[in-house]
Design an enzyme around this catalytic site. Sequence first.
Site, PDB file in Angstrom:
ATOM      1  N   HIS A 126       0.924  -1.215   0.078  1.00  0.00           N
ATOM      2  CA  HIS A 126       0.127  -0.021   0.047  1.00  0.00           C
ATOM      3  C   HIS A 126       0.902   1.304  -0.043  1.00  0.00           C
ATOM      4  O   HIS A 126       2.050   1.140   0.313  1.00  0.00           O
ATOM      5  CB  HIS A 126      -0.945   0.088   1.306  1.00  0.00           C
TER       6      HIS A 126
ATOM      7  N   ASP B  77       0.553   4.909   2.118  1.00  0.00           N
ATOM      8  CA  ASP B  77      -0.264   5.314   3.205  1.00  0.00           C
ATOM      9  C   ASP B  77      -1.258   6.286   2.894  1.00  0.00           C
ATOM     10  O   ASP B  77      -1.012   7.399   2.204  1.00  0.00           O
ATOM     11  CB  ASP B  77       0.843   5.986   4.449  1.00  0.00           C
TER      12      ASP B  77
ATOM     13  N   ARG C 135       4.638   6.225  14.472  1.00  0.00           N
ATOM     14  CA  ARG C 135       4.505   6.720  13.361  1.00  0.00           C
ATOM     15  C   ARG C 135       4.004   8.137  13.239  1.00  0.00           C
ATOM     16  O   ARG C 135       3.230   8.498  13.686  1.00  0.00           O
ATOM     17  CB  ARG C 135       3.866   5.940  12.218  1.00  0.00           C
TER      18      ARG C 135
ATOM     19  N   HIS D 154       4.784  -0.017   0.365  1.00  0.00           N
ATOM     20  CA  HIS D 154       5.480  -0.835   1.180  1.00  0.00           C
ATOM     21  C   HIS D 154       4.551  -2.035   1.898  1.00  0.00           C
ATOM     22  O   HIS D 154       3.289  -1.968   1.715  1.00  0.00           O
ATOM     23  CB  HIS D 154       6.159   0.088   2.330  1.00  0.00           C
TER      24      HIS D 154
END
Length: 285
Positions: free
Chosen positions: A117, A119, A276, A261
């Site tokens: 995907h 993000d 994150r 990723h």
Amino acid sequence: MARRVTASGKETDNVEYSAINVTPLTPGIGGIVSGVDLTRPLSNVEVEDLHRALEDRLVIFFRDQPIDHEAHKRFAHYFGGIHIAPSTKPWQAPGHPEVTIIHADADSTFVAGEDWHSDMSCDAEPPLGSVLYLHTVPPVGGDTAFSNMYAAYEALSERMKAHLEGLNAVHDAAVGFGGITPDGMTLPRSSHPVIRTHPTTGRKAIYVNKGFTTHIEGIPRAESDALLGYLFNHVQHPIFQCRFSWQAHSIAFWDNRCAQHSAIWDYFPQTRSGFRVQILGDVPH
């Protein structure tokens, strides 16, 4: 200067840096950065070098960086404002809405980002990039794989490039978050070009992904499914990829506009935990 060949098959000059060192992970994507301390404020020269490194490598990695939330946010701000994704509100760190908790252990029934995907491509203005810091990692496993969407686009035939140009696809947060967010929570849904142009480099990249993209607009669903199925498989080709093996207090920072990723969940029931922060992006074109 020396020459190197990227995964796209194009020769480019080696990028030179004044304040950091960057060791490529593969010819086409990924670089290990050394010579910088992210627990402290950075100089203008260091920031300029890191901008060049991200543009050249698409994803850059750091070792031995025990950052706190303030240092994490400070680093992200060198590249733009903070993107707070509506879909991840349930996992915000207490007192730090800009920081998302990323955690998996023996009680987990899913992990964030297991499918390939980009993000938050479901957002109207998806994040420029993501900065992931892990303080706890399993003794073995838990790697993250990254794939170069410039190279994936450039490997398409000219006929396929022409066919995809001008098409838009729907990205829906319900694909990844529909079953794990609280009832009644509104999840974003957006339409973006199948092929986007990077706003800084001007290069074209594939911008559909298995984690969020549901269908291509304006064509029959069967045709959409066939095209997306081909592209989802295509972007996973090993020649476009690098793979990062985490250590405690490592950081990965990737350009969400030209890289996908996948977090590899091969470490159950071990713990993998960190935080994150995402950086504001723009409307894909």
